[in-house]
Design an enzyme around this catalytic site. Structure first.
Site, PDB file in Angstrom:
ATOM      1  N   HIS A 124       0.873  -1.181   0.000  1.00 38.83           N
ATOM      2  CA  HIS A 124       0.000   0.000   0.000  1.00 38.83           C
ATOM      3  C   HIS A 124       0.914   1.235   0.000  1.00 38.83           C
ATOM      4  O   HIS A 124       2.015   1.191   0.551  1.00 38.83           O
ATOM      5  CB  HIS A 124      -0.835  -0.062   1.284  1.00 38.83           C
ATOM      6  CG  HIS A 124      -1.912   0.966   1.414  1.00 38.83           C
ATOM      7  ND1 HIS A 124      -1.656   2.267   1.766  1.00 38.83           N
ATOM      8  CD2 HIS A 124      -3.251   0.877   1.282  1.00 38.83           C
ATOM      9  CE1 HIS A 124      -2.799   2.941   1.834  1.00 38.83           C
ATOM     10  NE2 HIS A 124      -3.794   2.117   1.548  1.00 38.83           N
ATOM     11  N   ASP A 201       3.113  -4.305   7.980  1.00 41.87           N
ATOM     12  CA  ASP A 201       1.881  -3.546   7.793  1.00 41.87           C
ATOM     13  C   ASP A 201       0.738  -4.547   7.975  1.00 41.87           C
ATOM     14  O   ASP A 201       0.481  -5.393   7.117  1.00 41.87           O
ATOM     15  CB  ASP A 201       1.880  -2.939   6.382  1.00 41.87           C
ATOM     16  CG  ASP A 201       0.553  -2.251   6.047  1.00 41.87           C
ATOM     17  OD1 ASP A 201      -0.430  -2.427   6.803  1.00 41.87           O
ATOM     18  OD2 ASP A 201       0.501  -1.565   5.017  1.00 41.87           O
ATOM     19  N   GLN A 204      -4.463  -5.225   7.041  1.00 34.42           N
ATOM     20  CA  GLN A 204      -5.443  -6.168   6.495  1.00 34.42           C
ATOM     21  C   GLN A 204      -5.358  -7.554   7.137  1.00 34.42           C
ATOM     22  O   GLN A 204      -6.048  -8.471   6.692  1.00 34.42           O
ATOM     23  CB  GLN A 204      -5.261  -6.303   4.974  1.00 34.42           C
ATOM     24  CG  GLN A 204      -5.442  -5.010   4.204  1.00 34.42           C
ATOM     25  CD  GLN A 204      -6.875  -4.465   4.257  1.00 34.42           C
ATOM     26  OE1 GLN A 204      -7.819  -5.169   4.607  1.00 34.42           O
ATOM     27  NE2 GLN A 204      -7.031  -3.193   3.923  1.00 34.42           N
ATOM     28  N   LYS A 227     -10.457  -0.736  10.562  1.00 38.43           N
ATOM     29  CA  LYS A 227     -10.621  -1.911   9.697  1.00 38.43           C
ATOM     30  C   LYS A 227     -10.915  -3.146  10.536  1.00 38.43           C
ATOM     31  O   LYS A 227     -11.039  -4.250  10.026  1.00 38.43           O
ATOM     32  CB  LYS A 227      -9.362  -2.132   8.855  1.00 38.43           C
ATOM     33  CG  LYS A 227      -9.087  -0.989   7.872  1.00 38.43           C
ATOM     34  CD  LYS A 227      -7.830  -1.265   7.079  1.00 38.43           C
ATOM     35  CE  LYS A 227      -7.276  -0.043   6.393  1.00 38.43           C
ATOM     36  NZ  LYS A 227      -8.056   0.435   5.261  1.00 38.43           N
ATOM     37  N   CYS A 365      -4.711   2.510  -3.581  1.00 39.84           N
ATOM     38  CA  CYS A 365      -3.444   3.015  -3.010  1.00 39.84           C
ATOM     39  C   CYS A 365      -2.329   1.994  -3.215  1.00 39.84           C
ATOM     40  O   CYS A 365      -1.482   1.789  -2.328  1.00 39.84           O
ATOM     41  CB  CYS A 365      -3.585   3.351  -1.526  1.00 39.84           C
ATOM     42  SG  CYS A 365      -4.761   4.650  -1.224  1.00 39.84           S
TER      43      CYS A 365
HETATM   44  C1  PLP Z   1      -2.388  -2.679   3.624  1.00 36.03           C
HETATM   45  C2  PLP Z   1      -2.745  -1.306   4.107  1.00 36.03           C
HETATM   46  N1  PLP Z   1      -1.808  -0.566   4.689  1.00 36.03           N
HETATM   47  C3  PLP Z   1      -2.063   0.659   5.163  1.00 36.03           C
HETATM   48  C4  PLP Z   1      -3.313   1.217   5.036  1.00 36.03           C
HETATM   49  C5  PLP Z   1      -3.557   2.585   5.585  1.00 36.03           C
HETATM   50  O1  PLP Z   1      -4.498   2.530   6.610  1.00 36.03           O
HETATM   51  P1  PLP Z   1      -5.165   3.856   7.173  1.00 36.03           P
HETATM   52  O2  PLP Z   1      -5.742   4.585   5.994  1.00 36.03           O
HETATM   53  O3  PLP Z   1      -6.210   3.354   8.112  1.00 36.03           O
HETATM   54  O4  PLP Z   1      -4.104   4.629   7.857  1.00 36.03           O
HETATM   55  C6  PLP Z   1      -4.318   0.494   4.411  1.00 36.03           C
HETATM   56  C7  PLP Z   1      -5.650   1.075   4.198  1.00 36.03           C
HETATM   57  O5  PLP Z   1      -6.378   0.700   3.314  1.00 36.03           O
HETATM   58  C8  PLP Z   1      -4.025  -0.814   3.954  1.00 36.03           C
HETATM   59  O6  PLP Z   1      -4.961  -1.554   3.366  1.00 36.03           O
END
Ligand code: PLP
Length: 407
Positions: A124, A201, A204, A227, A365
Site C-alpha cells: 500500500h 503492515d 489487512q 478496519k 493506493c
Molecule cells: C495494507 C494497508 N496498509 C495501510 C493502510 C492505511 O491505513 P489507514 O488509511 O487506516 O491509515 C491500508 C488502508 O487501506 C491498507 O490496506
C-alpha cells in the site's frame, strides 16, 4: 459452509440493515473500513456522555475514569496480539500514522547513507512513501521484493536481496489490493538471520486472523482500528522494546516528556514517549471495545467462515465470462479484486451501487500493483464475517448486470 451463525452476528451491526438505492445494502468494502457493532457504538457514547475528559494529567474523577478506560484498551490490545509488554503498544490514529512513526523514528536512529530498505511490490502507498522519504533524507536506497503473476512474493528473490546494507524490511501481512497472505513468519526469520528488523503492515491481517506478534517475532506490527470494527482515529504500533527504547520520538510536545527546561528536554518512558499531545481518546476506548467484541465471538470460526465466503465468491465471479480475477495467490484473505472485460472499474462500482452492492473501485493506493498487472484500476469486493453467501450471489448478479449494460 461452516456452521457460523452470521445471522446473529449481523444483528450486532445496525448499519447493515438499510436499503441503498431501494435495494438491501450489501457491504463489501470492508478492506477500506469495516462496520462498527452496537457494543462499540455504545461504549463510545458512554465515554462521550459520562466520561469525556482529557487523560493522564487530571487528578479529578472524570479524568481518572477516562484514563482508566484508555489504559484498559491498551491492555486489551496487548492481549489481543499477545504483545509481551503493554508499554510497547503505542496508540496512533491509524496504520498510516503508525508506519510514518516507525519509518521516521527508526530512520533517524538507524538508517544512514548507503543503507537499504526492502519493501515489496504489493505494498500500500502507506508502506512505500514513508520509506521513500526516509531513504531520501538519509541517502539510503529502496529495494523491492518482486511478486509473481499470481500476486505472491518471490521468496527466493527476497533472500537474495537481503545483505549487510539492509536495515529494514517493511512488508504487508496481507495485501489490500490482492488479498495475498504473505509468509510473514518465515520472512521475519530470514531477515533476522541478517540481523534485520521487520516492520509488518498489518492493516489487512488483524481483522481476519488471530495474530501473535511474539510467535511471528515481528519487530514492528502496525494496524488501524477502523478496519477491525472500531471507529476511525485509532491504531496501534506494536514494537519490540529493544527498538522503541532506542528510537527518538516521532512527534514532540505535551504528555511525552519527563522534564523540560529551555536547555534540555528529557523524554518520558514508553509508551508516552511516542504519544505527544491529546490522543483520540474515544477512538482508543472504542478499539478496546471492538477487541471485547471480537473476544465475545468465536473469532477463529469467523475467520474460517470468511475464508469460505471468499472461495465461494471467487468461484461465482470466476464463472462469469469476461471477469478476470486479479490476485490468485494460494493463500488469500478477504479481498477479491477483479476487472470486467474493458469496463472501467468506476463504472463497475457505480452499477453495483445501483444494485445496493458497495465495492471499491480504483488503484487501492497500490499503483505499483496496478502497473504490474497492467490495469488502470480494479473493482474490489472485500469480506467480513457478517457477509453472507446470499450477498455474494447478489454481487455476482450485479456483475452480470454490468456485462449486460456494456454488452
Ligand atoms: C495494507 C494497508 N496498509 C495501510 C493502510 C492505511 O491505513 P489507514 O488509511 O487506516 O491509515 C491500508 C488502508 O487501506 C491498507 O490496506
Amino acid at each position: 459452509m461452516t456452521t457460523f451463525d452470521f445471522n446473529k452476528i449481523r444483528e450486532d451491526f445496525p448499519v447493515l440493515h438499510q436499503t441503498v438505492n431501494g435495494k438491501p445494502l450489501v457491504y463489501l468494502d470492508n478492506a477500506a473500513s469495516s462496520q462498527v457493532p452496537q457494543a462499540v457504538i455504545d461504549r463510545g457514547t458512554k465515554y462521550l456522555r459520562e466520561e469525556h475528559s482529557n487523560i493522564h494529567r487530571g487528578v479529578h474523577y472524570l479524568s481518572q475514569t477516562a484514563t482508566t478506560a484508555y489504559e484498559a484498551a491498551r491492555e486489551k490490545v496487548k492481549r489481543f496480539i499477545n504483545a509481551p509488554d503493554v508499554d510497547c503498544c503505542i496508540f496512533v490514529r491509524g496504520c498510516t500514522e503508525g508506519i510514518n512513526l516507525v519509518a521516521s523514528s527508526y530512520g533517524k536512529g538507524f538508517i544512514k547513507e548507503g543503507d537499504e530498505i526492502l519493501i515489496s511490490q504489493m505494498e500500500h502507498h502507506s508502506n512505500i512513501v514513508p520509506w521513500q522519504v526516509v531513504a531520501e533524507e538519509r541517502g539510503a536506497k529502496i529495494r523491492v521484493i518482486p511478486m509473481n503473476e499470481r500476486g505472491e512474493l518471490v521468496v527466493d528473490e527476497y533472500e537474495n536481496l537481503l545483505n549487510e546494507r539492509t536495515k529494514m524490511v517493511a512488508v504487508a501481512h496481507v495485501s489490500n489490493s490482492l488479498g495475498t497472505v504473505n509468509p510473514i513468519k518465515e520472512m521475519i526469520a530470514t531477515a533476522h538471520k541478517f540481523g534485520v528488523p521487520v516492520c509488518v503492515d498489518a492493516a489487512q491481517s488483524v481483522p481476519h486472523m488471530p495474530v501473535d506478534v511474539q510467535d511471528l517475532d515481528a519487530d514492528f506490527y502496525v494496524f488501524s482500528g477502523h478496519k477491525m470494527f472500531a471507529p476511525t482515529g485509532s491504531g496501534i504500533v506494536y514494537g519490540k522494546r529493544e527498538w522503541l527504547d532506542k528510537m527518538p520520538p516521532y512527534q514532540t510536545g505535551g504528555s511525552q516528556i519527563r522534564t523540560v527546561s529551555f536547555e534540555k528536554t528529557m523524554y518520558a518512558p514508553l509508551p508516552a514517549k511516542f504519544e505527544a499531545g491529546t490522543p483520540a481518546i474515544a477512538a482508543g476506548i472504542g478499539l478496546g471495545a471492538a477487541i471485547d467484541y471480537l473476544n465475545s465471538i468465536d473469532f477463529a470460526a469467523a475467520a474460517a467462515y470468511e475464508h469460505e465466503l471468499l472461495e465461494y465468491a471467487t468461484g461465482r465471479l470466476g464463472d462469469i465470462q469476461g471477469v478476470t480475477i486479479v490476485g490468485t495467490a494460494a493463500e488469500k484473505a478477504s479481498v477479491l479484486s477483479f476487472t470486467v472485460a474493458d469496463v472501467h472499474p468506476h463504472d463497475i462500482g457505480t452499477i453495483l451501487d445501483q444494485e445496493g452492492v458497495a465495492v471499491r473501485a480504483g488503484h487501492h493506493c497500490a499503483q505499483p500493483v496496478m502497473q504490474f498487472f497492467d490495469v488502470p484500476a480494479t473493482a474490489r469486493a472485500s469480506f467480513a464475517f457478517y457477509n453472507t453467501k446470499d450477498e455474494v450471489d447478489k454481487l455476482a448478479d450485479a456483475v452480470q448486470r454490468v456485462i449486460e449494460v456494456f454488452a
